[in-house]
Design an enzyme around this catalytic site. Sequence first.
Site, PDB file in Angstrom:
ATOM      1  N   SER A  59       0.801  -1.239   0.000  1.00 32.26           N
ATOM      2  CA  SER A  59       0.000   0.000   0.000  1.00 32.26           C
ATOM      3  C   SER A  59       0.826   1.278   0.000  1.00 32.26           C
ATOM      4  CB  SER A  59      -0.968  -0.001   1.177  1.00 32.26           C
ATOM      5  OG  SER A  59      -2.031  -0.884   0.928  1.00 32.26           O
ATOM      6  N   LYS A  62       0.078   3.352  -3.008  1.00 33.88           N
ATOM      7  CA  LYS A  62      -1.066   4.270  -3.096  1.00 33.88           C
ATOM      8  C   LYS A  62      -0.658   5.724  -3.243  1.00 33.88           C
ATOM      9  CE  LYS A  62      -4.577   1.521  -0.650  1.00 33.88           C
ATOM     10  NZ  LYS A  62      -3.936   0.205  -0.712  1.00 33.88           N
ATOM     11  N   TYR A 170     -11.004   1.519   4.585  1.00 36.74           N
ATOM     12  CA  TYR A 170      -9.772   1.337   3.822  1.00 36.74           C
ATOM     13  C   TYR A 170      -9.971   0.223   2.811  1.00 36.74           C
ATOM     14  CZ  TYR A 170      -4.728   0.945   3.079  1.00 36.74           C
ATOM     15  OH  TYR A 170      -3.477   0.927   2.521  1.00 36.74           O
TER      16      TYR A 170
END
Length: 388
Positions: A59, A62, A170
């Site tokens: 992540s 991101k 999330y």
Amino acid sequence: MSFSRFEQALAEAVGQGRIAGAVALVTDREGPVYQHALGLRTVGAPAAMDAGTVFWIASMTKALVSVAALQLVEQGKLSLDGDLVGLLPELGGLQVLDGVDASGQPKLRPARTAVTLRQLLTHTSGFAYGFTSPAHVAYAAATGAPDAASGTRAAQLQPLAFDPGQGFIYGIGIDWAGLAIEAASGQRLDAYLAQHVTGPLGMADTGFALSADQTARQAGVHVRGPDGGLIPIPFALPPNPEVLSGGGGLYSTVPDYARFLRMLMNEGRSGGVQVLSAETVRGLAEIQTGPEPVGGFTSALPNMSNDFDPHPHMGSGHGLATFVAPAATGGGRAAGSLAWAGLANTYYWADPASGKGGVLMTQLLPFADPEVLALLRVLERDSYGVAS
């Protein structure tokens, strides 16, 4: 600036077999001010952790993809609040998961509003991960729906946890943002990032696929066995996926990621290149999720993640690219500092107010491992000279 506390803590964690090894770096706006590596890339193999070690950053992808999307917003090719259905027709038929019926089957209804890019970037679209949503775990079990990590486009079409804009969870929103980048730019996501983000920043070891050289430098992913010892596990992202995961598909190194952090701390500039406008970069510190703290999440899949709240004493907000600290952290970082992490226990922060950022990477599941979080806190305190 002394990092003796961090080095002692890392030596103890590695020496006692609590982690295989790690690479850490602290940077100011100009370049690295501290770098340290210790331990092995993979338990049972001789290669040592070093600055060239390649990690799956999950992540941490991101923030890079969010910056790419915001570039296209600046160019007028994407809109933060416009309807995305023209670019991504599948978003026109989204459904909301409203629990299960008496027979255990999921109850679905049409979403009341369309999803926007702002919602995708801030986790307010309703798209979830299985490990953040027990309802989605139940939905997958009842329907056999494929996991979004499978890399197929159809797998991204999961039901929403709530109507767009009506909550925070999330999830896979930035995978959809990656698809929006492809549709708006006419380029595959890997090509777009290489030309407009990682290339200009000199991040030569950051990408969705590994060369033979990078594979030879890759750290192994570990889990803890029943006795607490570390066990390397087979790990690979889907080869040649239909959808390149904008939310978690990149590999990188610690020095590469620090280049990205320096751009964030230099108002979008890297050398002579303006990657993102200064105004947009300053806006990354603005919380987009309202006055109530969104924190982190309670894990629905303990084998993938522990419960996690990056700032349990004050909560957090989410901006257009990262979590945002609403106040000083107590470890040294100022209000408005940017931070997040990757599933296999990789972490970063960027503090534009002080011009200081940090990266700590290892490869261990589940996420939010207490040993690694303790090391991260010591690294932050040492970076700012904060007493324990």
